[in-house]
Write a protein that holds these residues in place. Structure first.
Motif, mmCIF file in Angstrom:
data_model
loop_
_atom_site.group_PDB
_atom_site.id
_atom_site.type_symbol
_atom_site.label_atom_id
_atom_site.label_comp_id
_atom_site.label_asym_id
_atom_site.label_seq_id
_atom_site.Cartn_x
_atom_site.Cartn_y
_atom_site.Cartn_z
ATOM 1 N N ARG A 60 0.834 -1.211 0.000
ATOM 2 C CA ARG A 60 0.000 0.000 0.000
ATOM 3 C C ARG A 60 0.863 1.254 0.000
ATOM 4 O O ARG A 60 0.589 2.206 -0.710
ATOM 5 N N HIS A 61 1.901 1.211 0.817
ATOM 6 C CA HIS A 61 2.795 2.361 0.922
ATOM 7 C C HIS A 61 3.443 2.659 -0.425
ATOM 8 O O HIS A 61 3.510 3.806 -0.863
ATOM 9 N N LEU A 62 3.890 1.602 -1.077
ATOM 10 C CA LEU A 62 4.540 1.796 -2.380
ATOM 11 C C LEU A 62 3.546 2.333 -3.399
ATOM 12 O O LEU A 62 3.876 3.197 -4.223
ATOM 13 N N ILE A 63 2.328 1.819 -3.338
ATOM 14 C CA ILE A 63 1.297 2.305 -4.264
ATOM 15 C C ILE A 63 1.020 3.788 -3.995
ATOM 16 O O ILE A 63 0.922 4.594 -4.924
ATOM 17 N N ALA A 64 0.952 4.130 -2.715
ATOM 18 C CA ALA A 64 0.702 5.529 -2.346
ATOM 19 C C ALA A 64 1.821 6.436 -2.840
ATOM 20 O O ALA A 64 1.614 7.622 -3.078
ATOM 21 N N LYS A 65 3.006 5.858 -2.987
ATOM 22 C CA LYS A 65 4.136 6.642 -3.499
ATOM 23 C C LYS A 65 4.204 6.573 -5.023
ATOM 24 O O LYS A 65 5.268 6.782 -5.620
ATOM 25 N N ASP A 66 3.094 6.188 -5.607
ATOM 26 C CA ASP A 66 2.955 6.170 -7.062
ATOM 27 C C ASP A 66 3.728 5.078 -7.782
ATOM 28 O O ASP A 66 3.990 5.195 -8.984
ATOM 29 N N ALA A 67 4.100 4.053 -7.092
ATOM 30 C CA ALA A 67 4.728 2.936 -7.779
ATOM 31 C C ALA A 67 3.620 2.113 -8.434
ATOM 32 O O ALA A 67 2.508 2.019 -7.902
ATOM 33 N N ARG A 68 3.914 1.540 -9.566
ATOM 34 C CA ARG A 68 2.916 0.714 -10.243
ATOM 35 C C ARG A 68 3.466 -0.657 -10.624
ATOM 36 O O ARG A 68 2.759 -1.656 -10.605
ATOM 37 N N ARG A 69 4.742 -0.700 -11.003
ATOM 38 C CA ARG A 69 5.359 -2.005 -11.277
ATOM 39 C C ARG A 69 6.124 -2.426 -10.024
ATOM 40 O O ARG A 69 7.318 -2.184 -9.897
ATOM 41 N N ILE A 70 5.404 -3.062 -9.119
ATOM 42 C CA ILE A 70 5.980 -3.391 -7.818
ATOM 43 C C ILE A 70 6.390 -4.860 -7.774
ATOM 44 O O ILE A 70 5.555 -5.756 -7.901
ATOM 45 N N ALA A 71 7.693 -5.067 -7.621
ATOM 46 C CA ALA A 71 8.191 -6.444 -7.547
ATOM 47 C C ALA A 71 8.220 -6.908 -6.091
ATOM 48 O O ALA A 71 8.227 -6.096 -5.172
ATOM 49 N N ASP A 101 1.682 -9.139 -12.046
ATOM 50 C CA ASP A 101 2.604 -9.586 -13.092
ATOM 51 C C ASP A 101 3.531 -10.629 -12.476
ATOM 52 O O ASP A 101 4.404 -10.306 -11.674
ATOM 53 N N GLU A 102 3.299 -11.902 -12.834
ATOM 54 C CA GLU A 102 4.040 -12.977 -12.175
ATOM 55 C C GLU A 102 5.552 -12.846 -12.360
ATOM 56 O O GLU A 102 6.329 -13.361 -11.560
ATOM 57 N N SER A 103 5.972 -12.165 -13.410
ATOM 58 C CA SER A 103 7.416 -12.026 -13.621
ATOM 59 C C SER A 103 8.037 -11.094 -12.571
ATOM 60 O O SER A 103 9.252 -11.014 -12.443
ATOM 61 N N LEU A 104 7.193 -10.401 -11.844
ATOM 62 C CA LEU A 104 7.707 -9.509 -10.794
ATOM 63 C C LEU A 104 7.754 -10.206 -9.436
ATOM 64 O O LEU A 104 8.131 -9.616 -8.440
ATOM 65 N N ILE A 105 7.344 -11.460 -9.425
ATOM 66 C CA ILE A 105 7.383 -12.213 -8.170
ATOM 67 C C ILE A 105 8.568 -13.162 -8.198
ATOM 68 O O ILE A 105 8.599 -14.121 -8.971
#
Lengths: 339, 339
Positions: free
Chosen positions: A177-188, A218-222
């Motif tokens: 959530r924190h990363l999303i709030a900081k405008d991240a979208r491609r979160i690995a 995106d499974e490639s980010l896991i």
DNA sequence: TTGAAAGCGCTAACAA
DNA sequence: TTGTTAGCGCTTTCAA
């Protein structure tokens, strides 16, 4: 090694009975002041100390509790141990720590040794191999004889054990959530294999946060790190194609986080501008690094205290309550420079 | 807690003697195959495990060794413990770890408890308070009865104990030489109070290197940290007047080093350009930080292995040799970004 | 092949 | 006030 002085030795030397010496040492008022004085004087002279094995065998109580952890290099476990030790000493208990080295057989042996007279209660964080094998007999045996046993952090799934854990799903959720709030979208996410529950739960929180925000997974980010292989190489896979770089990484432990940061520096990515990073830990590294790491705090010390409290209840209330106790230590996000 | 199953229970249940059960469990060929089978079957059924207290009391041997460390948060001690554990398991021994919390009374109690039957040998790194009080009776008592005892890193001065240490003077010397070679001239040292031998010895190495280089000692550059007070505040004293800033800092442990780095950043000093920094540690922080820290490596793992080897000799050779053993683990400088 | 008994070092109930 | 004795749970020698 020279033979140890025993009560018998003292008794025969002074021409009294063993029980007289024993009572004198306890300052029993059955014994005359004079006899006590003679005995104490000699005891002092020869530096007598009682054999704890014999005392404990007799008393069926040791006033010590055992703690089994996989290893000590994770700062988190040392924090938990501090918490345990802190509470234990308040209760008048000592602690002994043993290492399972994440190994089933070692864990089994230690558990058996300690629980057979050495200690009055046991605190365990499960070995990785035990989680994989899912063979918990050394613990279920203890449970069937109602031996005081409490797990912390890592526990055997599917059996009703007392445990204190953190809300890993919530922690993973908070981080993401924190990363999303900081405008991240491609979160690995750098996580563990699925059979490690803590990693898996943090991943569930991650998925939940993404789903809520309407970001597709995106499974490639896991990346599920296999620790038997090179960890940096596995992390590097996230950065194999520039067009698909993640803009944020959530690492489920401190080690992965610091390695991710190292990788970012290698690629000249600025943190947090180009890449935001959140870790999961109680450790000192996060604070010391630069940029310092935003992390989900695990509150290991509190966890140790709580585990000891529950264990104490079990030791003292004998088998009055049979209800399983699950204590959840809340997590919270500490924002630092990496986001 | 339910009563534990004992040999007596098994014996009466099966209508045989206790000794028969005991022998059957050891697969003694005194016992007929059939009786063995009956006994083993029942033992299996009730999950019998022997009481270690009783076994050890009888055998006067435990196959476990004790390790007492001041605390676990210093990564160095956890490394030593890994080394100990590694060798110990090769010898077929288990280890139990206890914490003195740098406290004399706790150390005394634990030492006494463990050494009275719980373990076959003891490895100790001395508590700070014990060093201050200089009261080593709990150890001299062990020595007088020739109980296997080996110190590592921190040891009681002035008594002929077996010990494995690093050459702290040499380490301090290496660190300071390195700074001098990097053209530092106003070299500060962050060290411990004098009664902590490791800090004091590193300081001696520091003085030796300066003397050799013909640099006069400036006592205002020697900061003896009192850990009961704020450490950052004490470090900050080095930077109270700009004209007298040091151009290098040698910190005798990882914590002081990382705090010094933090201080430097606060003052916008560039490391290594404006301030060079050398630490003393085995820790992960040094590597993870940026700039990463040049340090003197302590080789904790090797120290643990060596300590266990010496202890093993003592356990096995009984009292054949009475000569004190001092093992010195060499240090070496690892150059990183901070210089 | 099995069992009785002593003993590891201590505590505690009971006798003297 | 002191001593005797029976255990705590096990191993091991010696008898049966």
């Amino acid at each position: 090694m020279a033979k140890k002085i025993t009560l018998r030795h003292i008794a025969t030397h002074l021409g009294v009975a063993i029980s007289t010496v024993s009572k004198a040492l306890k300052d029993s008022d059955e014994i005359s002041a004079e006899t006590k004085k003679r005995i104490l004087a000699y005891v002092e002279e020869v530096h007598y100390t009682p054999n704890r094995l014999a005392v404990n065998l007799q008393k069926q109580r040791t006033m010590t509790i055992g703690v089994i952890v996989p290893e000590l290099v994770h700062h988190f476990f040392t924090k938990v141990i501090s918490g345990v030790e802190n509470r234990a000493s308040q209760y008048g208990y000592h602690i002994v720590i043993s290492l399972s080295k994440d190994n089933w057989e070692t864990e089994r042996q230690i558990t058996e040794m300690l629980s057979n007279g050495y200690i009055d209660g046991l605190l365990v964080s499960l070995a990785k191999e035990t989680a994989e094998k899912a063979d918990f007999r050394h613990f279920t045996n203890l449970m069937s004889r109602k031996f005081p046993l409490v797990f912390f952090d890592r526990f055997p799934p599917g059996i009703p054990v007392d445990k204190v854990i953190i809300d890993d799903v919530e922690g993973g959720y908070q981080a993401t959530r924190h990363l999303i709030a900081k405008d991240a979208r491609r979160i690995a996410i750098l996580t563990t294999p699925k059979h490690i529950s803590v990693g898996f739960d943090r991943e569930r929180g991650y998925r939940k946060a993404l789903a809520e925000a309407g970001i597709s997974i995106d499974e490639s980010l896991i990346i599920r790190i296999d620790e038997r292989q090179s960890i940096p190489a596995q992390i590097a896979r996230l950065f194999s194609q520039k067009a698909y770089y993640p803009d944020a990484v959530f690492a489920v432990n401190e080690q992965y986080a610091s390695l991710a940061l190292k990788q970012a520096k290698l690629l000249d990515l600025r943190v947090p501008e180009d890449l935001k990073l959140v870790g999961f830990t109680d450790g000192v590294i996060s604070k010391a690094m630069s940029p310092s790491l935003t992390t989900i705090a695990q509150h290991g010390f509190e966890m140790g205290e709580r585990a000891m409290e529950i264990l104490m209840d079990r030791i003292e209330n004998k088998d009055m309550f049979d209800k399983q106790i699950i204590s959840i230590i809340p997590t919270n996000l500490i924002e630092r420079e990496s986001t």
